[in-house]
Design an enzyme around this catalytic site. Structure first.
Site, PDB file in Angstrom:
ATOM      1  N   LYS A  37       0.796  -1.231   0.000  1.00  0.00           N
ATOM      2  CA  LYS A  37       0.000   0.000   0.000  1.00  0.00           C
ATOM      3  C   LYS A  37       0.829   1.282   0.000  1.00  0.00           C
ATOM      4  O   LYS A  37       0.379   2.305  -0.495  1.00  0.00           O
ATOM      5  CB  LYS A  37      -0.963  -0.012   1.189  1.00  0.00           C
ATOM      6  CG  LYS A  37      -2.091  -1.015   0.969  1.00  0.00           C
ATOM      7  CD  LYS A  37      -3.308  -0.668   1.789  1.00  0.00           C
ATOM      8  CE  LYS A  37      -4.540  -1.395   1.286  1.00  0.00           C
ATOM      9  NZ  LYS A  37      -4.478  -2.852   1.527  1.00  0.00           N
ATOM     10  N   GLU A  71      -9.554   7.539   3.173  1.00  0.00           N
ATOM     11  CA  GLU A  71     -10.471   6.619   3.842  1.00  0.00           C
ATOM     12  C   GLU A  71      -9.685   5.378   4.211  1.00  0.00           C
ATOM     13  O   GLU A  71      -8.642   5.098   3.614  1.00  0.00           O
ATOM     14  CB  GLU A  71     -11.610   6.230   2.894  1.00  0.00           C
ATOM     15  CG  GLU A  71     -11.350   5.003   2.016  1.00  0.00           C
ATOM     16  CD  GLU A  71     -10.238   5.170   0.984  1.00  0.00           C
ATOM     17  OE1 GLU A  71      -9.884   6.324   0.686  1.00  0.00           O
ATOM     18  OE2 GLU A  71      -9.708   4.146   0.495  1.00  0.00           O
ATOM     19  N   SER A 118       1.416  -9.797  -1.146  1.00  0.00           N
ATOM     20  CA  SER A 118       1.110  -8.367  -1.004  1.00  0.00           C
ATOM     21  C   SER A 118       1.409  -7.789   0.363  1.00  0.00           C
ATOM     22  O   SER A 118       1.631  -6.591   0.492  1.00  0.00           O
ATOM     23  CB  SER A 118      -0.355  -8.109  -1.372  1.00  0.00           C
ATOM     24  OG  SER A 118      -1.210  -8.945  -0.623  1.00  0.00           O
TER      25      SER A 118
END
Ligand code: PLP
Length: 412
Positions: free
Chosen positions: A89, A111, A383
């Site tokens: 991320k 968010e 990930s």
């Protein structure tokens, strides 16, 4: 692939936003073209340098010896779990925060669902000296305390969202509303390849470093391209990040593993889809500014989604991924909660790597895939790491009969 002039990937994507947001997305589109696509003022050079020094890129492409032995084909793990923050991320959060700076904005709103994207954004904002506010559903705040602490430690303000079910969907709505009124000095850092154009294309471009590195590393390691690339898909940002560099290579199979939850059947009466498999089972509709595949009922109401992994628990999916599935370029598949937990334990025990529950879906797919579909050299995008999931894994493992799971000994 680029979008057409209307920001569409085939029939998906677009800019389905209220008029109050049109100026904001147009301003962003202009900045995306100049700084990201044309590297104006050396934006992309600075982005790459910060990904290296702050983020720790490149991440390794590791041969997974014991998994390879188990399956009889070569498994390579793209270790995004080793990126700063413990997941892919940061690639996107850092890219968007830096872009905001180049646009002359010093305030960030974001968010977050489980808190992973909020955490990455808070880190990036602190690193660049920017003010950061994160909107998070009240229910999620209570479920994800450690991430709330991380965001606050990095100087971000966490605002509870109390509308609806108090989860990610409402948090995105609230952040878009907040952005519309503050757009002068504020950028909205969206957390996946979703939302109105240019977000899906821009987030993909910030994440595509994953596949670019993996491609180069595979060429060095195996002297050519892998036969397949496997990645889990929630909104689809690690997915598009891993796939983008290979989309034009027809010899490489691209497999998106969604959260099958407890079942692929939908309970329309109750408004519940007990899964998050929007590529495999969704219908076309509009959510959060884009046309895409969605979990919805026949009247178009968004269904409540479910996954044991909160990062995959979203009723929509990126429009480009929806289009690649329609074109037959990406194969969607789903792995259920039980199999994902088994994958979590398997990777921990066989490779000494505790994966994020999201990533465990991609690992789990290897177990039941037809080896002929995968080929000889398989890249799996790992990930993220699983530290954030330990408590829920212990709890969820106790509820099930998972043969490979160790005795945790904490509920005695
Ligand atoms: C958030 C998250 C995901 C899901 O998001 P995508 O946009 O689908 O990539 C997957 N893995 C990890 C580790 C995450 O934190």
């Amino acid at each position: 692939m680029a979008t057409d002039e209307n920001g569409k990937f085939g029939r998906y994507g677009g800019q389905y936003v209220p008029e109050a947001l049109m100026a904001a997305v147009e301003e962003l589109d202009d900045a995306y073209r100049r700084y990201v696509l044309e590297n104006e003022d050396g934006f992309m050079d600075e982005f790459r340098a910060r990904l290296r020094d702050f983020g720790g890129r490149p991440t390794p492409l590791q041969h997974a010896d014991r998994l390879s032995e188990r399956y009889g084909f070569d498994v390579y793990l793209k270790r995004e779990d080793l990126l700063h923050g413990g997941a892919h991320k940061l690639n996107n959060a850092l890219g968007q925060c830096l872009l905001a700076k180049y646009m002359g904005k010093d305030r960030i709103v974001a968010e977050t669902g489980a808190g992973q994207h909020g955490t990455a954004t808070a880190m990036a904002a602190a690193h660049l000296g920017m003010e950061c506010e994160v909107y998070m559903g009240e229910r999620d705040i209570n479920r994800q305390r450690p991430n709330v602490f991380r965001m606050r430690l990095n100087g971000a303000t966490v605002n509870p969202v109390t509308t609806g079910r108090g989860t990610l969907k409402e948090a995105i709505n609230e952040t878009m509303r907040e952005w519309a009124t503050t757009v002068e000095d504020t950028h909205y850092v969206i957390g996946s390849v979703v939302g109105p154009h240019p977000f899906p294309a821009m987030v993909r471009d910030f994440q595509s470093v994953i596949g670019e590195e993996a491609r180069r590393q595979a060429e060095e390691r195996i002297g050519g391209l892998p036969d397949s690339v496997v990645a889990c898909a929630g909104g689809g940002s690690n997915t598009m990040g891993a796939f983008d560099a290979f989309v034009d290579d027809e010899s490489v199979s691209l497999i998106a593993v969604e959260a099958g939850g407890s079942s692929l059947d939908v309970d329309e009466e109750a408004g519940v889809a007990p899964n998050s498999a929007s590529l495999a089972t969704g219908q076309e509709g509009v959510l959060h500014g884009a046309r895409t595949k969605l979990l919805q009922d026949t009247t178009g109401q968004i269904l409540e989604s479910h996954s044991v992994s909160s990062g995959l628990d979203y009723a929509g999916v990126g429009p480009e991924l929806a289009n690649l599935v329609d074109e037959g370029r990406v194969t969607p598949t789903a792995v259920d909660d039980d199999a994902a937990l088994e994958g979590f334990h398997r990777l921990s025990q066989l490779e000494g790597i505790i994966p994020a529950l999201e990533s465990a879906h991609a690992i789990a797919y290897l177990e039941r895939a037809d080896p002929d579909d995968l080929g000889e050299h398989v890249v799996v995008n790992l990930s993220g790491r699983g530290d954030k999931d330990l408590e829920s894994v212990v709890e969820e493992t106790e509820k099930r009969d998972i043969e490979s799971a160790p005795e945790m000994g904490v509920f005695e």
